[in-house]
Design a protein around this motif. Structure first.
Motif, PDB file in Angstrom:
ATOM      1  N   THR A   1      -9.588 -30.906 -17.441  1.00  0.00           N
ATOM      2  CA  THR A   1      -8.983 -32.026 -18.162  1.00  0.00           C
ATOM      3  C   THR A   1      -7.969 -32.748 -17.286  1.00  0.00           C
ATOM      4  O   THR A   1      -7.367 -32.159 -16.375  1.00  0.00           O
ATOM      5  N   ASP A   2      -7.793 -34.036 -17.581  1.00  0.00           N
ATOM      6  CA  ASP A   2      -6.753 -34.810 -16.895  1.00  0.00           C
ATOM      7  C   ASP A   2      -5.395 -34.229 -17.272  1.00  0.00           C
ATOM      8  O   ASP A   2      -5.209 -33.734 -18.390  1.00  0.00           O
ATOM      9  N   LEU A   3      -4.466 -34.281 -16.336  1.00  0.00           N
ATOM     10  CA  LEU A   3      -3.117 -33.759 -16.588  1.00  0.00           C
ATOM     11  C   LEU A   3      -2.100 -34.888 -16.498  1.00  0.00           C
ATOM     12  O   LEU A   3      -2.140 -35.691 -15.556  1.00  0.00           O
ATOM     13  N   ASP A   4      -1.183 -34.931 -17.462  1.00  0.00           N
ATOM     14  CA  ASP A   4      -0.107 -35.911 -17.420  1.00  0.00           C
ATOM     15  C   ASP A   4       1.226 -35.191 -17.259  1.00  0.00           C
ATOM     16  O   ASP A   4       1.275 -33.975 -17.154  1.00  0.00           O
ATOM     17  N   ASN A   5       2.298 -35.965 -17.232  1.00  0.00           N
ATOM     18  CA  ASN A   5       3.648 -35.414 -17.024  1.00  0.00           C
ATOM     19  C   ASN A   5       3.697 -34.506 -15.801  1.00  0.00           C
ATOM     20  O   ASN A   5       4.220 -33.395 -15.853  1.00  0.00           O
ATOM     21  N   VAL A   6       3.148 -35.006 -14.701  1.00  0.00           N
ATOM     22  CA  VAL A   6       3.133 -34.221 -13.461  1.00  0.00           C
ATOM     23  C   VAL A   6       4.499 -34.328 -12.799  1.00  0.00           C
ATOM     24  O   VAL A   6       5.033 -35.427 -12.597  1.00  0.00           O
ATOM     25  N   GLN A   7       5.080 -33.168 -12.464  1.00  0.00           N
ATOM     26  CA  GLN A   7       6.382 -33.115 -11.809  1.00  0.00           C
ATOM     27  C   GLN A   7       6.295 -32.227 -10.577  1.00  0.00           C
ATOM     28  O   GLN A   7       5.645 -31.178 -10.604  1.00  0.00           O
ATOM     29  N   LEU A   8       6.918 -32.657  -9.512  1.00  0.00           N
ATOM     30  CA  LEU A   8       6.984 -31.902  -8.267  1.00  0.00           C
ATOM     31  C   LEU A   8       8.457 -31.641  -7.981  1.00  0.00           C
ATOM     32  O   LEU A   8       9.246 -32.578  -7.891  1.00  0.00           O
ATOM     33  N   ARG A   9       8.831 -30.368  -7.870  1.00  0.00           N
ATOM     34  CA  ARG A   9      10.241 -30.006  -7.701  1.00  0.00           C
ATOM     35  C   ARG A   9      10.437 -29.281  -6.373  1.00  0.00           C
ATOM     36  O   ARG A   9       9.728 -28.336  -6.058  1.00  0.00           O
ATOM     37  N   ASP A  10      11.418 -29.745  -5.600  1.00  0.00           N
ATOM     38  CA  ASP A  10      11.742 -29.125  -4.312  1.00  0.00           C
ATOM     39  C   ASP A  10      13.259 -29.110  -4.149  1.00  0.00           C
ATOM     40  O   ASP A  10      13.900 -30.152  -4.147  1.00  0.00           O
ATOM     41  N   THR A  11      13.816 -27.909  -4.022  1.00  0.00           N
ATOM     42  CA  THR A  11      15.261 -27.733  -3.919  1.00  0.00           C
ATOM     43  C   THR A  11      15.628 -27.571  -2.445  1.00  0.00           C
ATOM     44  O   THR A  11      15.634 -26.468  -1.916  1.00  0.00           O
ATOM     45  N   LEU A  12      15.935 -28.688  -1.798  1.00  0.00           N
ATOM     46  CA  LEU A  12      16.185 -28.674  -0.354  1.00  0.00           C
ATOM     47  C   LEU A  12      17.486 -27.970   0.020  1.00  0.00           C
ATOM     48  O   LEU A  12      17.578 -27.385   1.097  1.00  0.00           O
ATOM     49  N   ASP A  13      18.499 -28.023  -0.847  1.00  0.00           N
ATOM     50  CA  ASP A  13      19.750 -27.348  -0.466  1.00  0.00           C
ATOM     51  C   ASP A  13      19.570 -25.834  -0.428  1.00  0.00           C
ATOM     52  O   ASP A  13      20.299 -25.147   0.280  1.00  0.00           O
ATOM     53  N   HIS A  14      18.581 -25.278  -1.134  1.00  0.00           N
ATOM     54  CA  HIS A  14      18.283 -23.844  -0.993  1.00  0.00           C
ATOM     55  C   HIS A  14      17.586 -23.566   0.332  1.00  0.00           C
ATOM     56  O   HIS A  14      17.773 -22.518   0.926  1.00  0.00           O
ATOM     57  N   THR A  15      16.793 -24.525   0.779  1.00  0.00           N
ATOM     58  CA  THR A  15      16.070 -24.367   2.046  1.00  0.00           C
ATOM     59  C   THR A  15      17.031 -24.379   3.225  1.00  0.00           C
ATOM     60  O   THR A  15      16.986 -23.509   4.088  1.00  0.00           O
ATOM     61  N   PHE A  16      17.882 -25.386   3.268  1.00  0.00           N
ATOM     62  CA  PHE A  16      18.759 -25.568   4.427  1.00  0.00           C
ATOM     63  C   PHE A  16      20.094 -24.846   4.285  1.00  0.00           C
ATOM     64  O   PHE A  16      20.893 -24.851   5.213  1.00  0.00           O
ATOM     65  N   LEU A  17      20.357 -24.244   3.134  1.00  0.00           N
ATOM     66  CA  LEU A  17      21.543 -23.420   2.878  1.00  0.00           C
ATOM     67  C   LEU A  17      22.858 -24.154   3.042  1.00  0.00           C
ATOM     68  O   LEU A  17      23.910 -23.555   2.994  1.00  0.00           O
ATOM     69  N   ASN A  18      22.783 -25.455   3.273  1.00  0.00           N
ATOM     70  CA  ASN A  18      24.000 -26.231   3.490  1.00  0.00           C
ATOM     71  C   ASN A  18      23.645 -27.686   3.221  1.00  0.00           C
ATOM     72  O   ASN A  18      22.922 -28.294   3.990  1.00  0.00           O
ATOM     73  N   ALA A  19      24.137 -28.228   2.132  1.00  0.00           N
ATOM     74  CA  ALA A  19      23.797 -29.601   1.746  1.00  0.00           C
ATOM     75  C   ALA A  19      24.194 -30.613   2.821  1.00  0.00           C
ATOM     76  O   ALA A  19      23.600 -31.680   2.922  1.00  0.00           O
ATOM     77  N   ASN A  20      25.193 -30.281   3.652  1.00  0.00           N
ATOM     78  CA  ASN A  20      25.634 -31.208   4.692  1.00  0.00           C
ATOM     79  C   ASN A  20      24.592 -31.415   5.785  1.00  0.00           C
ATOM     80  O   ASN A  20      24.684 -32.358   6.559  1.00  0.00           O
ATOM     81  N   VAL A  21      23.618 -30.531   5.870  1.00  0.00           N
ATOM     82  CA  VAL A  21      22.576 -30.644   6.895  1.00  0.00           C
ATOM     83  C   VAL A  21      21.647 -31.812   6.583  1.00  0.00           C
ATOM     84  O   VAL A  21      21.156 -32.492   7.478  1.00  0.00           O
ATOM     85  N   ILE A  22      21.399 -32.090   5.296  1.00  0.00           N
ATOM     86  CA  ILE A  22      20.450 -33.140   4.901  1.00  0.00           C
ATOM     87  C   ILE A  22      21.107 -34.503   5.055  1.00  0.00           C
ATOM     88  O   ILE A  22      22.104 -34.812   4.427  1.00  0.00           O
ATOM     89  N   ASP A  23      20.512 -35.313   5.929  1.00  0.00           N
ATOM     90  CA  ASP A  23      21.022 -36.650   6.209  1.00  0.00           C
ATOM     91  C   ASP A  23      20.426 -37.667   5.245  1.00  0.00           C
ATOM     92  O   ASP A  23      21.141 -38.450   4.653  1.00  0.00           O
TER      93      ASP A  23
END
Length: 186
Positions: A39-61
């Motif tokens: 079946t077709d799917l609606d309300n598609v959401q993609l979630r990515d928590t970058l501050d968990h990846t880089f462990l420091n929000a200041n790294v993300i420019d």
């Protein structure tokens, strides 16, 4: 076969240093979202928590995102705090059997990072209650073992930024301000 089934893969491309910068790198990702159900799917959401990846929000420019037709980008996405949804769910959908891609370029400033090796996973959701979901697996195939169930595959995407050498250092310089000859009598 299953009526409602969604799969997610996440691949990283070649990490490159931004020309003219000392410590800024571009990390390109491609998310592959596949509707593996009937079946077709609606309300598609993609979630990515970058501050968990880089462990420091200041790294993300900064972050740049594009998506295939059918998926609508969330302009408020930063990957930080509560701004981890890449899509506007109520405007994003995927047809049965379809595969759609989201491309994300993350620009990181490595001058404040203690590490240069990272791992990342994202999650895709569909439907109004988010019951239909999958955690990403590394690569471009959400179901690399071809068993029909993408939930069995959730290997994090590993990547390295820069050469691992610190970009800071300590320097010392000496200069002669004045000189005088002294005769000690020997």
């Amino acid at each position: 076969s299953v009526d409602s089934l969604i799969g997610l893969a996440k691949a990283v491309g070649t990490v490159t240093k931004v020309q003219g910068s000392e410590n800024i790198y571009k990390v390109p990702f491609v998310f592959t979202i596949k509707n593996m159900g009937l079946t077709d799917l609606d309300n598609v959401q993609l979630r990515d928590t970058l501050d968990h990846t880089f462990l420091n929000a200041n790294v993300i420019d900064s972050v740049g995102i594009t998506a295939d037709n059918g998926l609508v980008i969330n302009p408020a996405f930063t990957g930080l705090g509560d701004k981890t949804d890449l899509l506007i769910a109520d405007e994003s959908s995927i047809a049965a059997g379809a595969t759609l891609n989201v491309r994300m370029d993350v620009f990181v400033n490595m001058s404040t990072s203690a590490s240069n090796s990272f791992e990342n996973s994202a999650t895709v959701y569909a439907g109004t209650d988010n019951v239909i979901s999958d955690v990403s697996t590394d690569g471009t195939n959400p179901d690399p073992d071809n068993d029909g169930n993408p939930a069995h595959n959730s290997v994090p995407t590993l990547f390295t930024v820069g050469d691992g050498n610190p970009t800071y250092g300590i320097g010392a310089a000496l200069s002669i301000i004045d000189s005088a000859f002294t005769n000690d009598g020997t």
